[in-house]
Design a protein around this motif. Sequence first.
Motif, PDB file in Angstrom:
ATOM      1  N   ILE A  69       0.839  -1.199   0.000  1.00 34.32           N
ATOM      2  CA  ILE A  69       0.000   0.000   0.000  1.00 34.32           C
ATOM      3  C   ILE A  69       0.873   1.247   0.000  1.00 34.32           C
ATOM      4  CG2 ILE A  69      -1.714   1.285   1.316  1.00 34.32           C
ATOM      5  CD1 ILE A  69      -3.233  -1.045   0.754  1.00 34.32           C
ATOM      6  N   SER A  70       1.926   1.222   0.789  1.00 27.88           N
ATOM      7  CA  SER A  70       2.825   2.366   0.851  1.00 27.88           C
ATOM      8  C   SER A  70       3.435   2.642  -0.517  1.00 27.88           C
ATOM      9  CB  SER A  70       3.918   2.121   1.886  1.00 27.88           C
ATOM     10  OG  SER A  70       4.825   3.191   1.889  1.00 27.88           O
ATOM     11  N   THR A  71       3.809   1.609  -1.237  1.00 30.96           N
ATOM     12  CA  THR A  71       4.404   1.768  -2.563  1.00 30.96           C
ATOM     13  C   THR A  71       3.399   2.383  -3.523  1.00 30.96           C
ATOM     14  OG1 THR A  71       5.830  -0.134  -2.166  1.00 30.96           O
ATOM     15  CG2 THR A  71       5.520   0.530  -4.455  1.00 30.96           C
ATOM     16  N   VAL A  72       2.174   1.941  -3.485  1.00 33.27           N
ATOM     17  CA  VAL A  72       1.126   2.481  -4.351  1.00 33.27           C
ATOM     18  C   VAL A  72       0.876   3.948  -4.009  1.00 33.27           C
ATOM     19  CG1 VAL A  72      -1.316   2.316  -4.968  1.00 33.27           C
ATOM     20  CG2 VAL A  72       0.062   0.240  -4.750  1.00 33.27           C
ATOM     21  N   LYS A  73       0.811   4.262  -2.718  1.00 34.67           N
ATOM     22  CA  LYS A  73       0.601   5.653  -2.299  1.00 34.67           C
ATOM     23  C   LYS A  73       1.770   6.521  -2.726  1.00 34.67           C
ATOM     24  CE  LYS A  73      -0.765   6.409   1.886  1.00 34.67           C
ATOM     25  NZ  LYS A  73      -0.977   6.315   3.342  1.00 34.67           N
ATOM     26  N   ASP A  74       2.989   5.997  -2.622  1.00 37.22           N
ATOM     27  CA  ASP A  74       4.171   6.760  -3.041  1.00 37.22           C
ATOM     28  C   ASP A  74       4.135   7.027  -4.540  1.00 37.22           C
ATOM     29  OD1 ASP A  74       5.069   6.728  -0.421  1.00 37.22           O
ATOM     30  OD2 ASP A  74       6.540   5.140  -0.765  1.00 37.22           O
ATOM     31  N   LEU A  75       3.779   6.025  -5.322  1.00 34.95           N
ATOM     32  CA  LEU A  75       3.695   6.203  -6.771  1.00 34.95           C
ATOM     33  C   LEU A  75       2.615   7.212  -7.127  1.00 34.95           C
ATOM     34  CD1 LEU A  75       4.395   5.575  -9.689  1.00 34.95           C
ATOM     35  CD2 LEU A  75       2.932   3.535  -9.526  1.00 34.95           C
ATOM     36  N   ALA A  76       1.472   7.131  -6.479  1.00 35.40           N
ATOM     37  CA  ALA A  76       0.398   8.093  -6.736  1.00 35.40           C
ATOM     38  C   ALA A  76       0.855   9.504  -6.394  1.00 35.40           C
ATOM     39  CB  ALA A  76      -0.848   7.726  -5.933  1.00 35.40           C
ATOM     40  N   ALA A  77       1.568   9.655  -5.285  1.00 37.08           N
ATOM     41  CA  ALA A  77       2.066  10.974  -4.887  1.00 37.08           C
ATOM     42  C   ALA A  77       3.054  11.511  -5.914  1.00 37.08           C
ATOM     43  CB  ALA A  77       2.714  10.896  -3.506  1.00 37.08           C
ATOM     44  N   GLU A  78       3.964  10.675  -6.363  1.00 32.24           N
ATOM     45  CA  GLU A  78       4.950  11.118  -7.358  1.00 32.24           C
ATOM     46  C   GLU A  78       4.271  11.502  -8.664  1.00 32.24           C
ATOM     47  OE1 GLU A  78       8.568   8.352  -5.621  1.00 32.24           O
ATOM     48  OE2 GLU A  78       7.433   7.660  -7.362  1.00 32.24           O
ATOM     49  N   ALA A  79       3.287  10.707  -9.069  1.00 36.03           N
ATOM     50  CA  ALA A  79       2.577  10.994 -10.316  1.00 36.03           C
ATOM     51  C   ALA A  79       1.800  12.294 -10.225  1.00 36.03           C
ATOM     52  CB  ALA A  79       1.644   9.829 -10.660  1.00 36.03           C
TER      53      ALA A  79
ATOM     54  N   CYS B 143       8.269   9.256 -13.039  1.00 34.52           N
ATOM     55  CA  CYS B 143       7.619  10.101 -12.031  1.00 34.52           C
ATOM     56  C   CYS B 143       8.586  10.383 -10.884  1.00 34.52           C
ATOM     57  CB  CYS B 143       6.346   9.440 -11.511  1.00 34.52           C
ATOM     58  SG  CYS B 143       5.001   9.362 -12.718  1.00 34.52           S
ATOM     59  N   ALA B 144       9.279   9.342 -10.430  1.00 29.57           N
ATOM     60  CA  ALA B 144      10.251   9.509  -9.343  1.00 29.57           C
ATOM     61  C   ALA B 144      11.373  10.447  -9.766  1.00 29.57           C
ATOM     62  CB  ALA B 144      10.811   8.154  -8.920  1.00 29.57           C
ATOM     63  N   ALA B 145      11.826  10.322 -10.997  1.00 31.58           N
ATOM     64  CA  ALA B 145      12.898  11.187 -11.496  1.00 31.58           C
ATOM     65  C   ALA B 145      12.443  12.642 -11.554  1.00 31.58           C
ATOM     66  CB  ALA B 145      13.358  10.717 -12.875  1.00 31.58           C
ATOM     67  N   GLY B 146      11.195  12.869 -11.951  1.00 27.46           N
ATOM     68  CA  GLY B 146      10.663  14.228 -11.996  1.00 27.46           C
ATOM     69  C   GLY B 146      10.604  14.864 -10.624  1.00 27.46           C
ATOM     70  N   VAL B 147      10.195  14.083  -9.632  1.00 27.26           N
ATOM     71  CA  VAL B 147      10.157  14.579  -8.252  1.00 27.26           C
ATOM     72  C   VAL B 147      11.570  14.908  -7.781  1.00 27.26           C
ATOM     73  CG1 VAL B 147       9.638  13.968  -5.854  1.00 27.26           C
ATOM     74  CG2 VAL B 147       8.025  13.374  -7.664  1.00 27.26           C
ATOM     75  N   ALA B 148      12.507  14.003  -8.032  1.00 34.82           N
ATOM     76  CA  ALA B 148      13.895  14.224  -7.604  1.00 34.82           C
ATOM     77  C   ALA B 148      14.482  15.470  -8.247  1.00 34.82           C
ATOM     78  CB  ALA B 148      14.742  12.994  -7.946  1.00 34.82           C
ATOM     79  N   THR B 149      14.204  15.669  -9.512  1.00 32.16           N
ATOM     80  CA  THR B 149      14.707  16.855 -10.213  1.00 32.16           C
ATOM     81  C   THR B 149      14.175  18.130  -9.579  1.00 32.16           C
ATOM     82  OG1 THR B 149      14.919  15.648 -12.293  1.00 32.16           O
ATOM     83  CG2 THR B 149      14.762  18.043 -12.444  1.00 32.16           C
ATOM     84  N   GLU B 150      12.897  18.161  -9.314  1.00 36.21           N
ATOM     85  CA  GLU B 150      12.304  19.365  -8.712  1.00 36.21           C
ATOM     86  C   GLU B 150      12.854  19.630  -7.318  1.00 36.21           C
ATOM     87  OE1 GLU B 150      10.400  21.899  -9.992  1.00 36.21           O
ATOM     88  OE2 GLU B 150      11.037  20.823 -11.792  1.00 36.21           O
TER      89      GLU B 150
ATOM     90  N   ILE C  88      -3.152  11.330 -12.052  1.00 33.17           N
ATOM     91  CA  ILE C  88      -2.260  10.262 -11.579  1.00 33.17           C
ATOM     92  C   ILE C  88      -2.128   9.175 -12.643  1.00 33.17           C
ATOM     93  CG2 ILE C  88      -2.057   8.380  -9.897  1.00 33.17           C
ATOM     94  CD1 ILE C  88      -3.361  10.373  -7.855  1.00 33.17           C
ATOM     95  N   THR C  89      -3.242   8.723 -13.165  1.00 34.19           N
ATOM     96  CA  THR C  89      -3.224   7.676 -14.189  1.00 34.19           C
ATOM     97  C   THR C  89      -2.451   8.123 -15.415  1.00 34.19           C
ATOM     98  OG1 THR C  89      -5.339   6.798 -13.421  1.00 34.19           O
ATOM     99  CG2 THR C  89      -4.676   6.223 -15.667  1.00 34.19           C
ATOM    100  N   ASN C  90      -2.723   9.328 -15.885  1.00 35.39           N
ATOM    101  CA  ASN C  90      -2.061   9.830 -17.086  1.00 35.39           C
ATOM    102  C   ASN C  90      -0.554   9.946 -16.904  1.00 35.39           C
ATOM    103  OD1 ASN C  90      -4.491  10.006 -18.466  1.00 35.39           O
ATOM    104  ND2 ASN C  90      -4.806  12.152 -17.953  1.00 35.39           N
ATOM    105  N   MET C  91      -0.119  10.414 -15.754  1.00 41.76           N
ATOM    106  CA  MET C  91       1.318  10.567 -15.531  1.00 41.76           C
ATOM    107  C   MET C  91       2.023   9.220 -15.421  1.00 41.76           C
ATOM    108  SD  MET C  91       1.949  13.781 -15.728  1.00 41.76           S
ATOM    109  CE  MET C  91       0.708  13.697 -17.005  1.00 41.76           C
ATOM    110  N   ILE C  92       1.365   8.245 -14.796  1.00 44.65           N
ATOM    111  CA  ILE C  92       1.958   6.905 -14.708  1.00 44.65           C
ATOM    112  C   ILE C  92       2.063   6.291 -16.098  1.00 44.65           C
ATOM    113  CG2 ILE C  92       1.615   4.549 -13.860  1.00 44.65           C
ATOM    114  CD1 ILE C  92       0.373   5.862 -11.314  1.00 44.65           C
ATOM    115  N   LEU C  93       1.025   6.454 -16.904  1.00 45.07           N
ATOM    116  CA  LEU C  93       1.069   5.918 -18.266  1.00 45.07           C
ATOM    117  C   LEU C  93       2.111   6.636 -19.116  1.00 45.07           C
ATOM    118  CD1 LEU C  93      -2.741   5.411 -18.980  1.00 45.07           C
ATOM    119  CD2 LEU C  93      -1.012   3.650 -18.508  1.00 45.07           C
ATOM    120  N   LEU C  94       2.247   7.935 -18.920  1.00 37.70           N
ATOM    121  CA  LEU C  94       3.176   8.732 -19.713  1.00 37.70           C
ATOM    122  C   LEU C  94       4.634   8.513 -19.310  1.00 37.70           C
ATOM    123  CD1 LEU C  94       3.434  10.922 -21.923  1.00 37.70           C
ATOM    124  CD2 LEU C  94       3.173  12.629 -20.113  1.00 37.70           C
ATOM    125  N   TYR C  95       4.911   8.544 -18.005  1.00 35.99           N
ATOM    126  CA  TYR C  95       6.289   8.513 -17.518  1.00 35.99           C
ATOM    127  C   TYR C  95       6.705   7.212 -16.847  1.00 35.99           C
ATOM    128  CZ  TYR C  95       6.061  13.558 -18.259  1.00 35.99           C
ATOM    129  OH  TYR C  95       5.916  14.806 -18.814  1.00 35.99           O
ATOM    130  N   GLY C  96       5.749   6.411 -16.428  1.00 36.23           N
ATOM    131  CA  GLY C  96       6.078   5.213 -15.660  1.00 36.23           C
ATOM    132  C   GLY C  96       6.529   5.591 -14.261  1.00 36.23           C
TER     133      GLY C  96
END
Length: 83
Positions: free
Chosen positions: A2-12, A45-52, A33-41
Amino acid sequence: MISTVKDLAAEALFVSCLQPSECPSRIAVEEAITNMILLYGSDGCAAGVATEFGDHPDVAVRRMRWVQTALAEVVTMCVPSLH
């Protein structure tokens, strides 16, 4: 898990174009959230968060607070009360 899913949703949601000033609906948040996961995986998404956080940490912290609040509201609306 659940934590992993929540983390992915937050990043997306973080890397999406949605803004707090838009007061997005639950559906808009879910779609973003769905669109960003489909677009970036998940890695993108994690890389985008890290960059910001690396480039604009003060702004990124405020955005992540909004993301966490928005996700908490979506979960609250979707999970029926156990009382």
